[in-house]
Structures are given as C-alpha cells and as structure tokens.
Write a protein that holds these residues in place. Structure first.
Motif, PDB file in Angstrom:
ATOM      1  N   VAL A 151      32.255   8.926  27.753  1.00  0.00           N
ATOM      2  CA  VAL A 151      32.589  10.492  27.629  1.00  0.00           C
ATOM      3  C   VAL A 151      32.847  10.812  29.423  1.00  0.00           C
ATOM      4  N   ASP A 152      34.204  11.230  29.590  1.00  0.00           N
ATOM      5  CA  ASP A 152      34.453  11.451  30.939  1.00  0.00           C
ATOM      6  C   ASP A 152      34.361  12.879  30.998  1.00  0.00           C
ATOM      7  N   VAL A 153      33.130  13.524  31.504  1.00  0.00           N
ATOM      8  CA  VAL A 153      32.941  14.890  31.368  1.00  0.00           C
ATOM      9  C   VAL A 153      33.750  15.480  32.531  1.00  0.00           C
ATOM     10  N   ASP A 154      34.720  16.649  32.108  1.00  0.00           N
ATOM     11  CA  ASP A 154      35.502  17.250  32.937  1.00  0.00           C
ATOM     12  C   ASP A 154      36.425  16.547  33.641  1.00  0.00           C
ATOM     13  N   HIS A 155      36.929  15.441  32.862  1.00  0.00           N
ATOM     14  CA  HIS A 155      37.999  14.352  33.090  1.00  0.00           C
ATOM     15  C   HIS A 155      37.874  13.943  34.628  1.00  0.00           C
ATOM     16  N   GLY A 156      36.686  13.826  35.170  1.00  0.00           N
ATOM     17  CA  GLY A 156      36.424  13.272  36.521  1.00  0.00           C
ATOM     18  C   GLY A 156      36.997  11.931  36.829  1.00  0.00           C
ATOM     19  N   LEU A 157      36.711  10.854  35.891  1.00  0.00           N
ATOM     20  CA  LEU A 157      37.222   9.396  36.199  1.00  0.00           C
ATOM     21  C   LEU A 157      38.699   9.584  35.881  1.00  0.00           C
ATOM     22  N   ALA A 158      39.376  10.637  35.170  1.00  0.00           N
ATOM     23  CA  ALA A 158      40.659  10.328  34.905  1.00  0.00           C
ATOM     24  C   ALA A 158      41.381  10.938  36.080  1.00  0.00           C
ATOM     25  N   LEU A 159      40.778  12.148  36.657  1.00  0.00           N
ATOM     26  CA  LEU A 159      41.176  12.766  37.828  1.00  0.00           C
ATOM     27  C   LEU A 159      41.285  11.828  38.891  1.00  0.00           C
TER      28      LEU A 159
END
Length: 213
Positions: A130-138
């Motif tokens: 679960v990538d909370v707030d899309h941190g890793l994706a960002l």
C-alpha cells in the motif's frame, strides 16, 4: 492462457464511446506533458522502499531482493476494471513466477482495506503493498493528477478517488511493471500512461527465464 491484451480489449469494446473519448483526451494530455517519461528504465537501479503490505506488515525492497528477482507491478486499484483484469492474469501466472525463483509484488495507493480485499478475491499468490499518498509512485515518476474532466465524470458515477486513496489530491498511479534482479537492477520496464494497456505477463516471465534466479 488468454493473452492479457485480448482480455483488456474486451473491456475496451464494452466501453461507452463517451468514456472512450474522455480517456483518449486524458491520455493525450498526459503524453504531451511527458508524464512517466522519467520513470525507471532498463539498466536503472530500483528506488529503495519500505511499505506496508495489505495486512499492515512493513516490507522492504532489500528484504524482497534478498530472496531473488522481483516482479513489481503498480496498479490503480481494485475499483479499476483494467487493474482487476491485469491482477487476475498475474494470479494465473503466480505459480510460474515462483517456479522461476521470483516473487510478484503489486503496489497500489488504495487504502481502507481495498488492497487486501483484492488479494483475497484473486488469491493473488504474491504481496500487495500500500503506497500511502502515492509516495513511491511519485518518487519513481509514476504519479499523475487526474484531469478536471475525468474527475467530474468519476464523481458523476460515484467513483470518489479521495475515498479510495484516503487523499483529496486526486493523484493516480501510472500502471507500470518492472522486473528487478536480485542486485536491484531493472531488467524489464513498461510504464504506459494509457491505463487501458498493460505489460503482458508472458513477456515478463520470459525475462525471468532469461536472467535466472
């Protein structure tokens, strides 16, 4: 096994033309803006990370790679029919991924139990992080903001991404699939802002066969 592309085409054929046109415009705008252009490419090192899995246990990239190659797949969420179809295809390929000495790890920004519900529903055979707030994706150049037109259309059918992601920023991940070898080097990379297209599992499996464990 039916190719994933054929399954996704079935969804596309059933899509209302108005939605198809809306998505075409959204994708065209993302391409023009260079979205995901800076995402990892073959030969790059993997961005180190530590994220909770769908059951709340923290998992680090270092620990995953210590066990062997990793198939890392970013998806939008269980609310997305394209993502459900893609994850179902990976569920069917899970035993082959394991046989090749690798593990499958999906990543989504979906919170509130949505990730675990999908994992159980599909018997995924891998982890969902679960990538909370899309941190890793960002950090990996894989997060984009939903356009005002798409946002209005989603809200019009009751699809509130603020509820799905636990954030009112209306960011969304670009679907992407990577094969990362045990040294942390990307050996396969496919990231496409057109979320109606996804990496074919068989192409990924062939990379795993080529690099070995």
């Amino acid at each position: 096994m039916t190719p994933l592309a054929d399954r996704l085409d079935e969804i596309n054929r059933s899509l209302d033309p108005a939605w198809d046109a809306l998505y075409d415009g959204f994708v065209a705008d993302l391409r023009a803006a260079g979205a995901a252009a800076g995402s990892p490419a073959v030969g790059d090192g993997l961005e180190p990370f530590a994220l909770p899995d769908s059951r709340g246990r923290y998992v680090s990239s270092r620990d995953l790679l210590a066990e062997g190659p990793v198939v890392l797949s970013f998806y939008r969420g269980g609310w997305c029919p394209y993502c459900r179809t893609e994850m179902a295809a990976w569920s069917e390929s899970a035993s082959e991924v394991r046989r090749l000495g690798a593990c499958f790890v999906a990543v989504t920004g979906e919170t509130g139990g949505g990730a675990e519900a999908l994992r159980q529903r599909l018997d995924l055979g891998g982890l969902i992080l679960v990538d909370v707030d899309h941190g890793l994706a960002l950090r990996m150049g894989l997060a984009v903001r939903v356009s005002d037109r798409v946002r209005a259309a989603y809200l019009g059918i009751g699809r509130d991404l603020a509820r799905h992601y636990g954030s009112d920023a209306w960011f969304i991940p670009v679907p992407a699939t990577y094969v990362v070898d045990r040294h942390g080097i990307v050996r396969f990379a496919e990231a496409d802002v057109d979320f109606r297209r996804r990496a074919e599992p068989e192409a990924v499996l062939q990379v795993l066969r080529d690099i070995g464990g």
